[in-house]
Design a protein around this motif. Sequence first.
Motif, mmCIF file in Angstrom:
data_model
loop_
_atom_site.group_PDB
_atom_site.id
_atom_site.type_symbol
_atom_site.label_atom_id
_atom_site.label_comp_id
_atom_site.label_asym_id
_atom_site.label_seq_id
_atom_site.Cartn_x
_atom_site.Cartn_y
_atom_site.Cartn_z
ATOM 1 N N GLY A 1 4.174 28.747 15.550
ATOM 2 C CA GLY A 1 4.078 27.356 15.105
ATOM 3 C C GLY A 1 3.988 27.245 13.594
ATOM 4 N N GLN A 2 3.146 28.083 12.986
ATOM 5 C CA GLN A 2 3.031 28.065 11.529
ATOM 6 C C GLN A 2 4.344 28.489 10.875
ATOM 7 O OE1 GLN A 2 -0.482 29.725 9.579
ATOM 8 N NE2 GLN A 2 -1.541 29.713 11.558
ATOM 9 N N ALA A 3 4.996 29.497 11.451
ATOM 10 C CA ALA A 3 6.261 29.973 10.878
ATOM 11 C C ALA A 3 7.310 28.868 10.916
ATOM 12 C CB ALA A 3 6.751 31.208 11.633
ATOM 13 N N VAL A 4 7.454 28.215 12.049
ATOM 14 C CA VAL A 4 8.452 27.146 12.175
ATOM 15 C C VAL A 4 8.136 26.002 11.216
ATOM 16 C CG1 VAL A 4 9.324 25.359 13.742
ATOM 17 C CG2 VAL A 4 9.137 27.715 14.526
ATOM 18 N N GLU A 5 6.865 25.626 11.143
ATOM 19 C CA GLU A 5 6.507 24.539 10.233
ATOM 20 C C GLU A 5 6.776 24.926 8.783
ATOM 21 O OE1 GLU A 5 3.033 21.240 9.516
ATOM 22 O OE2 GLU A 5 2.535 23.046 10.660
ATOM 23 N N ALA A 6 6.408 26.159 8.414
ATOM 24 C CA ALA A 6 6.615 26.605 7.031
ATOM 25 C C ALA A 6 8.090 26.663 6.669
ATOM 26 C CB ALA A 6 5.977 27.972 6.817
ATOM 27 N N LEU A 7 8.942 26.954 7.646
ATOM 28 C CA LEU A 7 10.363 27.086 7.368
ATOM 29 C C LEU A 7 11.139 25.787 7.594
ATOM 30 C CD1 LEU A 7 10.841 30.636 8.882
ATOM 31 C CD2 LEU A 7 10.609 30.003 6.465
ATOM 32 N N SER A 8 10.447 24.749 8.011
ATOM 33 C CA SER A 8 11.120 23.455 8.154
ATOM 34 C C SER A 8 10.572 22.480 7.118
ATOM 35 C CB SER A 8 10.975 22.903 9.576
ATOM 36 O OG SER A 8 9.620 22.743 9.928
ATOM 37 N N THR A 9 9.303 22.153 7.219
ATOM 38 C CA THR A 9 8.665 21.252 6.270
ATOM 39 C C THR A 9 7.208 21.632 6.179
ATOM 40 O OG1 THR A 9 10.156 19.460 6.907
ATOM 41 C CG2 THR A 9 8.168 18.836 5.731
ATOM 42 N N ILE A 10 6.818 22.272 5.111
ATOM 43 C CA ILE A 10 5.420 22.677 4.966
ATOM 44 C C ILE A 10 4.554 21.429 4.818
ATOM 45 C CG2 ILE A 10 3.748 23.875 3.519
ATOM 46 C CD1 ILE A 10 5.949 25.909 2.875
ATOM 47 N N ASP A 11 4.921 20.585 3.878
ATOM 48 C CA ASP A 11 4.241 19.318 3.646
ATOM 49 C C ASP A 11 5.154 18.495 2.754
ATOM 50 O OD1 ASP A 11 3.921 20.292 1.016
ATOM 51 O OD2 ASP A 11 1.876 20.943 1.373
ATOM 52 N N ASP A 12 4.628 17.491 2.104
ATOM 53 C CA ASP A 12 5.475 16.626 1.273
ATOM 54 C C ASP A 12 6.091 17.357 0.078
ATOM 55 O OD1 ASP A 12 5.034 14.503 2.921
ATOM 56 O OD2 ASP A 12 3.372 13.691 1.744
ATOM 57 N N ARG A 13 5.549 18.534 -0.282
ATOM 58 C CA ARG A 13 6.097 19.276 -1.425
ATOM 59 C C ARG A 13 7.375 20.016 -1.071
ATOM 60 N NH1 ARG A 13 2.023 23.554 -2.658
ATOM 61 N NH2 ARG A 13 2.025 23.547 -0.396
ATOM 62 N N ILE A 14 7.490 20.485 0.165
ATOM 63 C CA ILE A 14 8.598 21.360 0.553
ATOM 64 C C ILE A 14 9.329 20.750 1.741
ATOM 65 C CG2 ILE A 14 9.247 23.694 1.283
ATOM 66 C CD1 ILE A 14 7.780 23.562 -1.445
ATOM 67 N N ARG A 15 10.599 20.451 1.559
ATOM 68 C CA ARG A 15 11.428 19.920 2.647
ATOM 69 C C ARG A 15 12.807 20.557 2.563
ATOM 70 N NH1 ARG A 15 9.258 15.574 5.173
ATOM 71 N NH2 ARG A 15 7.630 14.448 4.085
ATOM 72 N N GLY A 16 13.374 20.877 3.717
ATOM 73 C CA GLY A 16 14.746 21.364 3.740
ATOM 74 C C GLY A 16 14.911 22.771 3.203
ATOM 75 N N VAL A 17 14.441 23.762 3.932
ATOM 76 C CA VAL A 17 14.593 25.156 3.517
ATOM 77 C C VAL A 17 16.028 25.598 3.801
ATOM 78 C CG1 VAL A 17 13.791 27.517 3.922
ATOM 79 C CG2 VAL A 17 12.153 25.622 3.950
ATOM 80 N N ASP A 18 16.696 26.163 2.787
ATOM 81 C CA ASP A 18 18.091 26.607 2.913
ATOM 82 C C ASP A 18 18.207 28.080 3.289
ATOM 83 O OD1 ASP A 18 18.376 24.694 0.055
ATOM 84 O OD2 ASP A 18 19.374 24.137 1.929
ATOM 85 N N ALA A 19 17.272 28.885 2.791
ATOM 86 C CA ALA A 19 17.349 30.338 2.971
ATOM 87 C C ALA A 19 15.939 30.907 2.925
ATOM 88 C CB ALA A 19 18.210 30.964 1.876
#
Length: 168
Positions: free
Chosen positions: A45-63
């Motif tokens: 769950g943490q891995a998926v969240e971190a690689l999708s949207t951690i919070d408002d600072r990080i959105r849209g992981v490309d790689a």
Amino acid sequence: GGTGKAGRACIRDLLAHGYEVANADLVPPAEPLCPFSRVDLTDFGQAVEALSTIDDRIRGVDAVVHLAAIRAPGLYPNAVTFATNTVSTYNVFEARRLGIADIVWASSETVLGLPFDTPPPYAPVDEAYPGRPESAYSLSKLVGEAMAEQFCRWDPGLKIIGLRLSNV
């Protein structure tokens, strides 16, 4: 895994080349170079969240550059090393389900049997040389390489590059 020695170097290089970078690690960095989030990549769950949207600072992981692992044998009990390294790698590779098609991860030259306490069957060692792990750590890295092959077979658009790093 951006807080470790290889991770810090990787972050610096990516930033120098104009990439937007985030560090997901269990250990906060001594010197914050980019946004940091404490993430346990062995927790799906943490891995998926971190690689999708951690919070408002990080959105849209490309790689992903996956350097989060127990970095050497003997630092933890063997079962912990094997479980941590294989499960975190599996969870990162599952990022393909989020549309992330480019993954670089840290394997190890130890999958070949290095430091060759048992001599290799032939030398020089080449790309056809089979894995001969001699520790739970190197076995976890070999299993990661096998996982990468199968994930790419399942999803031909996926690119996973494994770096057989030496002593960092």
